[in-house]
Design a protein around this motif. Structure first.
Motif, PDB file in Angstrom:
ATOM      1  N   UNK A 279       0.841  -1.211   0.000  1.00 34.79           N
ATOM      2  CA  UNK A 279       0.000   0.000   0.000  1.00 34.79           C
ATOM      3  C   UNK A 279       0.875   1.260   0.000  1.00 34.79           C
ATOM      4  N   UNK A 280       1.927   1.257   0.833  1.00 35.37           N
ATOM      5  CA  UNK A 280       2.815   2.430   0.923  1.00 35.37           C
ATOM      6  C   UNK A 280       3.567   2.631  -0.389  1.00 35.37           C
ATOM      7  N   UNK A 281       4.055   1.532  -0.958  1.00 34.90           N
ATOM      8  CA  UNK A 281       4.759   1.602  -2.242  1.00 34.90           C
ATOM      9  C   UNK A 281       3.864   2.248  -3.303  1.00 34.90           C
ATOM     10  N   UNK A 282       2.603   1.826  -3.323  1.00 37.48           N
ATOM     11  CA  UNK A 282       1.633   2.340  -4.302  1.00 37.48           C
ATOM     12  C   UNK A 282       1.391   3.827  -4.096  1.00 37.48           C
ATOM     13  N   UNK A 283       1.194   4.233  -2.838  1.00 33.31           N
ATOM     14  CA  UNK A 283       0.927   5.664  -2.582  1.00 33.31           C
ATOM     15  C   UNK A 283       2.182   6.495  -2.852  1.00 33.31           C
ATOM     16  N   UNK A 284       3.367   5.941  -2.563  1.00 29.43           N
ATOM     17  CA  UNK A 284       4.615   6.658  -2.873  1.00 29.43           C
ATOM     18  C   UNK A 284       4.773   6.831  -4.384  1.00 29.43           C
ATOM     19  N   UNK A 285       4.467   5.767  -5.143  1.00 23.97           N
ATOM     20  CA  UNK A 285       4.555   5.848  -6.598  1.00 23.97           C
ATOM     21  C   UNK A 285       3.579   6.863  -7.164  1.00 23.97           C
ATOM     22  N   UNK A 286       2.383   6.886  -6.582  1.00 20.31           N
ATOM     23  CA  UNK A 286       1.375   7.870  -7.000  1.00 20.31           C
ATOM     24  C   UNK A 286       1.900   9.278  -6.774  1.00 20.31           C
ATOM     25  N   UNK A 287       2.507   9.500  -5.613  1.00 23.65           N
ATOM     26  CA  UNK A 287       3.051  10.827  -5.291  1.00 23.65           C
ATOM     27  C   UNK A 287       4.178  11.211  -6.246  1.00 23.65           C
ATOM     28  N   UNK A 288       5.013  10.251  -6.615  1.00 25.65           N
ATOM     29  CA  UNK A 288       6.114  10.523  -7.551  1.00 25.65           C
ATOM     30  C   UNK A 288       5.585  11.007  -8.900  1.00 25.65           C
ATOM     31  N   UNK A 289       4.534  10.351  -9.395  1.00 23.92           N
ATOM     32  CA  UNK A 289       3.968  10.745 -10.687  1.00 23.92           C
ATOM     33  C   UNK A 289       3.265  12.093 -10.587  1.00 23.92           C
ATOM     34  N   UNK A 290       2.611  12.337  -9.435  1.00 27.07           N
ATOM     35  CA  UNK A 290       1.954  13.647  -9.225  1.00 27.07           C
ATOM     36  C   UNK A 290       3.008  14.760  -9.212  1.00 27.07           C
ATOM     37  N   UNK A 291       4.114  14.508  -8.508  1.00 19.51           N
ATOM     38  CA  UNK A 291       5.190  15.508  -8.439  1.00 19.51           C
ATOM     39  C   UNK A 291       5.814  15.767  -9.800  1.00 19.51           C
ATOM     40  N   UNK A 292       5.719  14.773 -10.691  1.00 18.78           N
ATOM     41  CA  UNK A 292       6.286  14.928 -12.043  1.00 18.78           C
ATOM     42  C   UNK A 292       5.329  15.681 -12.974  1.00 18.78           C
ATOM     43  N   UNK A 293       4.175  16.071 -12.446  1.00 22.00           N
ATOM     44  CA  UNK A 293       3.237  16.869 -13.244  1.00 22.00           C
ATOM     45  C   UNK A 293       2.059  16.113 -13.790  1.00 22.00           C
ATOM     46  N   UNK A 294       1.925  14.837 -13.412  1.00 29.15           N
ATOM     47  CA  UNK A 294       0.773  14.061 -13.884  1.00 29.15           C
ATOM     48  C   UNK A 294      -0.443  14.359 -13.021  1.00 29.15           C
ATOM     49  N   UNK A 295      -1.599  14.213 -13.636  1.00 28.85           N
ATOM     50  CA  UNK A 295      -2.866  14.365 -12.907  1.00 28.85           C
ATOM     51  C   UNK A 295      -3.296  12.976 -12.431  1.00 28.85           C
ATOM     52  N   UNK A 296      -3.585  12.841 -11.145  1.00 30.49           N
ATOM     53  CA  UNK A 296      -3.967  11.548 -10.566  1.00 30.49           C
ATOM     54  C   UNK A 296      -5.484  11.519 -10.384  1.00 30.49           C
ATOM     55  N   UNK A 297      -6.129  10.498 -10.914  1.00 29.02           N
ATOM     56  CA  UNK A 297      -7.591  10.377 -10.762  1.00 29.02           C
ATOM     57  C   UNK A 297      -7.941   8.976 -10.262  1.00 29.02           C
ATOM     58  N   UNK A 298      -8.959   8.899  -9.424  1.00 32.34           N
ATOM     59  CA  UNK A 298      -9.485   7.591  -9.016  1.00 32.34           C
ATOM     60  C   UNK A 298     -10.371   7.064 -10.139  1.00 32.34           C
ATOM     61  N   UNK A 299     -10.239   5.783 -10.438  1.00 30.79           N
ATOM     62  CA  UNK A 299     -11.083   5.173 -11.468  1.00 30.79           C
ATOM     63  C   UNK A 299     -11.675   3.877 -10.919  1.00 30.79           C
ATOM     64  N   UNK A 300     -12.685   3.387 -11.613  1.00 30.69           N
ATOM     65  CA  UNK A 300     -13.299   2.113 -11.236  1.00 30.69           C
ATOM     66  C   UNK A 300     -13.158   1.117 -12.376  1.00 30.69           C
ATOM     67  N   UNK A 301     -12.702  -0.083 -12.021  1.00 34.76           N
ATOM     68  CA  UNK A 301     -12.661  -1.217 -12.956  1.00 34.76           C
ATOM     69  C   UNK A 301     -13.512  -2.305 -12.304  1.00 34.76           C
ATOM     70  N   UNK A 302     -14.860  -2.159 -12.405  1.00 36.20           N
ATOM     71  CA  UNK A 302     -15.753  -2.920 -11.535  1.00 36.20           C
ATOM     72  C   UNK A 302     -15.698  -4.431 -11.682  1.00 36.20           C
TER      73      UNK A 302
END
Length: 493
Positions: A279-302
């Motif tokens: 979980x921490x690895x995933x949130x850290x990776x998300x933060x890295x991409x956000x810091x690089x200028x990417x837009x982070x969005x929650x999505x559903x793959x039901x």
């Protein structure tokens, strides 16, 4: 130059062009490393004579100034790829002694580009497994070690992952049917890419599940993935599923600029029991991409929760059909027959002796779900679920998502034998984050981004739009740069 085996593809290419080192020198360094690494069980058929001859030819091409990027690069080839005149066994007893009279399209393309074959690599039998423990050669071992246990390098491309992580070769071929490139890459701290279904020819690769199998590169970093993928791609008229599309310059796409890109985080991948480290690895990776200028969005793959059950109906069904050809009649192993045994007994004894327990299990499951009374209840229903899973991804991409970030595996590497007596479903759960990508035919890449509390590597997975490997590789390149993963296993073998 020292430590020639530690070179990346890009580093070796540039050094050979400058004249600092020759392919023959790098190849000899790899062959020496392989000879001292039998404890890893990675190389199962060594081909030093072929390697040195190819290296000398590559050096001549480089000197003449006519050399593609892969020229002179020493590779390991997964035992699933048919290589002319070299044992190609798919790690199964039933193919003992089989030496093809032809070359798979992928290895043919790599050799045409001047690549060097060091030998064939260990794998799970017929690519069926997540730990490289179903191989007739015995398990491949992860070069990472944190205690006295031998750890799995993952599967089915376990030998490929182990060899690249241990610097026995500069890169290796792998195949991915439900995660068999990405899971081993994550377990061993290397990079592994599964291309879009149809991007790389399947001709001459021993089939497991034909609508899911896809070959790809396993390398030391993202740039090397881009270089090797380019050499492996291209339309092949011998494979009816091969896409007739131009092959982009994947390496040129690696700008590292992902400003304005939209990265989806699927809520269904947050599963009960996922370790806090993942979980921490995933949130850290998300933060890295956000810091690089990417837009982070929650999505559903039901329909994600149906992916594993659908996969473990479709893959065994296709395996049952594909493995029917191994009958002791035309090639490979044939059982010794007793007096009075007929053709039925020959089939039964040959298949009982030739296939290991996991392959037998999947063939029986596959035959069952394809049988007259159960075809609609299982196989057709699984195909409909597969369509829904693909639609989930299509909807996300249609909404503007450029790539999707998920964990690559539910844990770090586990010990050899630790799951041997467990319910097989426990082993199958290793594929929980990866099988959706195969069912939908999408490209996916595993990038090493951190380590667990014991120091074992952990990876994240990026899933891309179909045919957009170039963009996927660029986002992965940015994630790799931000994560700065440079750890290597300490040599013990």
């Amino acid at each position: 130059m020292s430590d020639l085996t530690k070179l990346t593809i890009a580093g070796a290419r540039d050094a050979m062009r400058k004249g600092d080192v020759t392919s023959a020198e790098i190849t000899q360094a790899c062959l020496t490393a392989i000879e001292g690494a039998d404890a890893l069980g990675a190389f199962v058929h060594k081909t030093p004579e072929i390697a040195l001859a190819q290296a000398q030819a590559a050096d001549a091409r480089i000197k003449a100034g006519d050399a593609p990027a892969m020229c002179g690069i020493p590779l390991g080839i997964k035992d699933l790829f048919c290589t002319k005149g070299v044992p190609s066994q798919a790690a199964s007893r039933i193919l003992e002694g089989f030496k093809p009279e032809y070359e798979s399209t992928v290895t043919g393309k790599l050799f045409d580009a001047g690549a060097v074959m060091l030998g064939k690599l260990n794998m799970d039998e017929f690519a069926m497994g997540s730990s490289n423990e179903t191989s007739v050669y015995g398990p491949a071992i992860n070069p990472w070690k944190v205690d006295d246990r031998n750890l799995t390098p993952g599967g089915s491309s376990g030998g490929s992952a182990s060899a690249v992580a241990a610097d026995l070769c500069l890169a290796a071929t792998g195949t991915d049917t439900g995660g068999s490139i990405r899971q081993p890459a994550a377990f061993t701290g290397i990079t592994g890419l599964k291309p879009t279904y149809g991007r790389v020819s399947r001709w001459g690769i021993v089939a497991f599940a034909s609508s899911l199998d896809q070959a790809g590169p396993m390398t030391k970093d993202v740039r090397d993935c881009a270089i090797m993928l380019q050499a492996m791609c291209g339309h092949d008229a011998r494979d009816s599923t091969s896409a007739d599309l131009p092959v982009p310059d994947f390496e040129a796409a690696l700008t590292g600029d992902i400003k304005g890109k939209t990265i989806g985080i699927p809520r269904e991948y947050r599963m009960d029991g996922t370790p806090a480290e993942i979980e921490k690895l995933w949130s850290d990776g998300t933060a890295m991409l956000r810091d690089a200028g990417a837009k982070i969005v929650d999505i559903s793959l039901p329909h994600t929760k149906y992916a594993l059950p659908a996969y473990y109906v479709i893959a065994p069904a296709e395996a049952s059909s594909n493995l029917a050809r191994y009958d002791g009649v035309r090639f490979g192993h044939r059982a010794k027959l007793g007096a009075g045994d007929g053709i039925t007994q020959m089939y039964e004894k040959t298949r009982a002796e030739g296939f290991g327990p996991e392959v037998q299990r999947r063939v029986m499951v596959g035959t069952y779900v394809l049988s007259a009374g159960f075809y609609d209840a299982y196989y057709n229903r699984a195909r409909r679920v597969r369509t829904l899973i693909k639609r989930d991804f299509d909807d996300a991409f249609a909404a503007g998502v450029d790539a999707i970030l998920t964990p690559a595996t539910p844990s770090a590497a586990f010990g050899i034998g630790e799951m041997a007596d467990a319910d097989p479903i426990k082993m199958y759960l290793n594929d929980v984050f990866t099988v959706t990508v195969n069912l939908a035919g999408l490209p996916g890449i595993a990038v090493p981004t951190g380590r667990d509390a014991q120091g074992l590597p952990l990876g994240l997975q990026l899933i891309g739009r179909p045919w957009e490997e170039a963009e996927l590789l660029n986002i992965a390149y940015r994630l790799e740069t931000a994560a700065g993963f440079v750890a290597k296993p300490a040599k013990w073998w």
